[in-house]
Design a protein around this motif. Structure first.
Motif, PDB file in Angstrom:
ATOM      1  N   ASP A 372      11.169  15.236  31.746  1.00 37.37           N
ATOM      2  CA  ASP A 372       9.912  15.889  31.259  1.00 37.37           C
ATOM      3  C   ASP A 372       9.779  16.161  29.905  1.00 37.37           C
ATOM      4  N   ASP A 373      10.512  15.858  28.941  1.00 31.35           N
ATOM      5  CA  ASP A 373      10.713  16.169  27.581  1.00 31.35           C
ATOM      6  C   ASP A 373       9.371  15.675  27.109  1.00 31.35           C
ATOM      7  N   ALA A 374       8.500  16.485  26.272  1.00 29.79           N
ATOM      8  CA  ALA A 374       7.373  15.787  25.660  1.00 29.79           C
ATOM      9  C   ALA A 374       7.810  14.996  24.481  1.00 29.79           C
ATOM     10  N   ARG A 375       8.936  14.901  23.828  1.00 30.57           N
ATOM     11  CA  ARG A 375       9.393  14.003  22.864  1.00 30.57           C
ATOM     12  C   ARG A 375      10.268  12.998  23.554  1.00 30.57           C
ATOM     13  N   GLN A 376      10.225  12.721  24.500  1.00 29.10           N
ATOM     14  CA  GLN A 376      11.057  11.745  25.275  1.00 29.10           C
ATOM     15  C   GLN A 376      11.127  10.376  24.265  1.00 29.10           C
ATOM     16  N   VAL A 377      10.007   9.737  24.379  1.00 32.66           N
ATOM     17  CA  VAL A 377       9.845   8.571  23.598  1.00 32.66           C
ATOM     18  C   VAL A 377      10.649   8.723  22.104  1.00 32.66           C
ATOM     19  N   GLU A 378      10.196   9.453  21.312  1.00 36.15           N
ATOM     20  CA  GLU A 378      10.817   9.643  20.035  1.00 36.15           C
ATOM     21  C   GLU A 378      12.186   9.846  20.048  1.00 36.15           C
ATOM     22  N   HIS A 379      12.781  10.980  20.905  1.00 35.64           N
ATOM     23  CA  HIS A 379      14.145  11.014  21.248  1.00 35.64           C
ATOM     24  C   HIS A 379      14.789   9.940  21.326  1.00 35.64           C
ATOM     25  N   ALA A 380      14.291   9.291  22.536  1.00 35.58           N
ATOM     26  CA  ALA A 380      14.927   7.767  22.860  1.00 35.58           C
ATOM     27  C   ALA A 380      15.066   6.911  21.687  1.00 35.58           C
ATOM     28  N   ARG A 381      14.292   6.777  21.025  1.00 36.00           N
ATOM     29  CA  ARG A 381      14.105   5.814  19.782  1.00 36.00           C
ATOM     30  C   ARG A 381      15.027   6.255  18.547  1.00 36.00           C
ATOM     31  N   GLU A 382      15.106   7.380  18.318  1.00 31.97           N
ATOM     32  CA  GLU A 382      16.041   8.113  17.582  1.00 31.97           C
ATOM     33  C   GLU A 382      17.571   8.030  18.032  1.00 31.97           C
ATOM     34  N   MET A 383      17.658   8.154  19.286  1.00 35.55           N
ATOM     35  CA  MET A 383      19.034   7.976  19.904  1.00 35.55           C
ATOM     36  C   MET A 383      19.611   6.635  19.798  1.00 35.55           C
ATOM     37  N   ALA A 384      18.537   5.713  20.127  1.00 38.69           N
ATOM     38  CA  ALA A 384      18.977   4.283  19.905  1.00 38.69           C
ATOM     39  C   ALA A 384      19.477   3.729  18.449  1.00 38.69           C
ATOM     40  N   GLU A 385      18.551   4.635  17.727  1.00 32.32           N
ATOM     41  CA  GLU A 385      19.183   3.973  16.131  1.00 32.32           C
ATOM     42  C   GLU A 385      20.245   4.796  15.751  1.00 32.32           C
ATOM     43  N   SER A 386      20.726   5.926  16.287  1.00 31.66           N
ATOM     44  CA  SER A 386      21.898   6.359  16.113  1.00 31.66           C
ATOM     45  C   SER A 386      23.074   5.567  16.185  1.00 31.66           C
ATOM     46  N   VAL A 387      23.013   4.729  17.083  1.00 29.24           N
ATOM     47  CA  VAL A 387      24.400   3.805  17.578  1.00 29.24           C
ATOM     48  C   VAL A 387      23.991   2.409  17.112  1.00 29.24           C
ATOM     49  N   ALA A 388      22.856   2.246  16.399  1.00 27.56           N
ATOM     50  CA  ALA A 388      22.417   0.569  16.093  1.00 27.56           C
ATOM     51  C   ALA A 388      23.405  -0.026  15.324  1.00 27.56           C
ATOM     52  N   ARG A 389      24.233   0.702  14.402  1.00 30.70           N
ATOM     53  CA  ARG A 389      25.230   0.081  13.551  1.00 30.70           C
ATOM     54  C   ARG A 389      26.661   0.140  14.052  1.00 30.70           C
ATOM     55  N   ILE A 390      26.848   0.526  15.210  1.00 26.67           N
ATOM     56  CA  ILE A 390      28.197   0.627  15.900  1.00 26.67           C
ATOM     57  C   ILE A 390      28.357  -0.252  16.830  1.00 26.67           C
ATOM     58  N   ASP A 391      28.947  -1.422  16.415  1.00 26.17           N
ATOM     59  CA  ASP A 391      29.291  -2.509  17.335  1.00 26.17           C
ATOM     60  C   ASP A 391      30.855  -2.626  17.434  1.00 26.17           C
ATOM     61  N   TRP A 392      31.357  -3.641  18.253  1.00 23.50           N
ATOM     62  CA  TRP A 392      32.576  -3.741  18.285  1.00 23.50           C
ATOM     63  C   TRP A 392      33.510  -4.629  17.123  1.00 23.50           C
ATOM     64  N   ALA A 393      32.869  -4.983  16.249  1.00 20.69           N
ATOM     65  CA  ALA A 393      33.503  -5.467  14.941  1.00 20.69           C
ATOM     66  C   ALA A 393      34.514  -4.730  14.375  1.00 20.69           C
ATOM     67  N   ASP A 394      33.862  -3.358  14.160  1.00 21.06           N
ATOM     68  CA  ASP A 394      34.839  -2.397  13.524  1.00 21.06           C
ATOM     69  C   ASP A 394      36.137  -1.967  14.437  1.00 21.06           C
ATOM     70  N   PRO A 395      36.012  -1.532  15.770  1.00 21.34           N
ATOM     71  CA  PRO A 395      37.172  -1.545  16.315  1.00 21.34           C
ATOM     72  C   PRO A 395      38.000  -2.553  16.492  1.00 21.34           C
ATOM     73  N   GLY A 396      37.415  -3.927  16.450  1.00 24.05           N
ATOM     74  CA  GLY A 396      38.208  -4.870  16.455  1.00 24.05           C
ATOM     75  C   GLY A 396      39.130  -5.067  15.042  1.00 24.05           C
ATOM     76  N   VAL A 397      38.642  -4.515  14.099  1.00 27.02           N
ATOM     77  CA  VAL A 397      39.479  -4.384  12.655  1.00 27.02           C
ATOM     78  C   VAL A 397      40.542  -3.281  12.863  1.00 27.02           C
ATOM     79  N   MET A 398      39.946  -2.353  13.461  1.00 26.54           N
ATOM     80  CA  MET A 398      41.178  -1.177  13.565  1.00 26.54           C
ATOM     81  C   MET A 398      42.243  -1.850  14.601  1.00 26.54           C
ATOM     82  N   PHE A 399      41.792  -2.489  15.513  1.00 24.51           N
ATOM     83  CA  PHE A 399      42.892  -3.073  16.496  1.00 24.51           C
ATOM     84  C   PHE A 399      43.784  -3.959  15.694  1.00 24.51           C
TER      85      PHE A 399
END
Length: 416
Positions: A372-399
């Motif tokens: 029911d959140d009035a900002r549901q769409v905006e919140h979803a977009r912001e959330m997706a953008e917050s993980v947009a640069r987190i992919d498995w390449a970095d954990p692969g390097v750590m490993f």
């Protein structure tokens, strides 16, 4: 109804893809579960490993080596939708791409023979597994591992026993993805699983919480890698309001708390029967559920994003180490409602991760608020953008860095 009859019924009503998913899940329940009194580890292996006596790989470590390392991974036979296996194969692929070799040994105590041809076909036909160059073998106690193996990876707790038994000083690693004793009630398997953390292996663990726990509680040296998102399969595509929710439902996996989640969703449906509930992760049809739902069974990873993008909130429960799903659904614009605790917060603390107390009513109300959140769409977009640069390449390097460091330094200096 027989398994064959259920398959025919599913084929007529759902089509071949969904019907096949149902049959695979029922086969997993009917054929791949050990009977009471049986264990995942061979008795000979359990008896042969005396972890109170230092092993050769501890007392006489090999000379450092960091290039073209010959590795062996001992693992249970993989399933089409097994996230743990998919993740292990992902890191085997990182090793190969770093110039090392991988041989995979499938270990099981089940009487049903391992079908290598079927496994190869499954690996080739699902997008969830990488295309490894290494050889796939069935582990044979009489043969063991190749004598010139330089690094051995145990995966599930039962595989730590044959990994320990290998009669050489090859370095031992433990690719830990969860605190596996918690999969059992206090008893024999709990003890057998817990003892593996005392074997002197070097752990490379999924997330900080697990790595810290194994070091603090058992003195097991190790490193960790961070969680990430598979950007090939998960993305934010639906920019409209969403009126549906999802539940990561895996009844055979007790740590995913299916029965508790059912309580949450029963209350959600009582309060808001207009909200569509999507079940993903398993075929729920054999289980009692007192509300209407969409049964997506165990979809191929390539099909999940479309379902996720219809949902505003996702109930994802993890009573041991956190699942990979919260970050994956965030990438698709779904707010993950997860149980609050150090096992979830210490993995990936984000303002978009919705940590809730383990109260069915509180979780149900929170999921409704997200819809029911009035900002549901905006919140979803912001959330997706917050993980947009987190992919498995970095954990692969750590490993790879952790592996190279361990291979170069030796067991006595690997603790961090």
């Amino acid at each position: 109804m027989s398994l064959f009859s259920r398959a025919v019924t599913s084929l007529k009503s759902e089509g071949p893809r969904q019907a096949a998913s149902r049959v695979f899940n029922r086969l997993a329940i009917d054929l791949n579960t050990n009977k009471p009194g049986e264990s995942l580890v061979h008795p000979d292996d359990a008896v042969a490993v005396d972890w109170t006596v230092p092993a050769l790989f501890e007392t006489d470590p090999p000379q450092p080596v960091t290039e073209n390392v010959k590795t062996a991974w001992i693992i249970s036979p993989p399933g089409r939708t097994s996230g743990g296996h998919q993740n292990a194969f992902r890191f085997m692929d990182f090793l190969e791409k770093a110039g090392h070799s991988v041989t995979v040994y499938f270990y099981t105590t089940e009487s049903k023979p391992i079908d290598l041809a079927a496994i190869r076909l499954m690996l080739q036909t699902t997008s969830a597994y990488p295309d490894l160059r290494g050889e796939l073998r069935i582990y044979d106690q009489a043969v063991g591992l190749d004598a010139d193996t330089q690094a051995i990876f145990a995966t599930g707790w039962e595989t730590a026993y044959p990994a320990h038994r290998h009669p050489s000083n090859a370095r031992r690693f433990y690719f830990t993805q969860d605190f596996e004793p918690a999969f059992y009630a206090s008893g024999s398997d709990y003890v057998l699983a817990e003892n593996t953390y005392r074997f002197g292996f070097h752990g490379i663990s999924a997330g900080k919480w697990l790595s810290k726990k194994l070091t603090d509680d058992y003195g097991m040296p190790g490193d960790h890698y961070d969680y990430a998102v598979d950007k090939q399969h998960y993305s934010f595509t639906n920019t409209s309001r969403r009126g549906e929710v999802l539940f990561y439902a895996r009844p055979p996996t007790s740590r995913r708390a299916f029965e508790f989640g059912r309580l949450v969703l029963t209350e959600l449906h009582r309060l808001r029967p207009d909200i569509t509930i999507n079940m993903v992760g398993w075929d729920i049809s054999p289980y009692w559920v007192p509300f209407p739902y969409v049964n997506h069974t165990a979809l191929d990873i390539s099909q999940l994003n479309e379902v996720y993008n219809r949902c505003a909130a996702g109930l994802i429960l993890s009573l041991t180490n956190m699942s990979l799903l919260p970050m994956e659904v965030m990438s698709s614009g779904v707010v993950p409602v997860v149980n609050d605790g150090p096992n979830t917060r210490e993995i990936f603390e984000s303002p978009y991760m919705d940590y809730q107390p383990l109260s069915p009513g509180a979780m149900a109300r929170r999921m409704i608020e997200i819809v029911d959140d009035a900002r549901q769409v905006e919140h979803a977009r912001e959330m997706a953008e917050s993980v947009a640069r987190i992919d498995w390449a970095d954990p692969g390097v750590m490993f790879i860095e952790a592996f190279d460091r361990a291979m170069a330094e030796g067991p006595s200096t690997m603790a961090r």
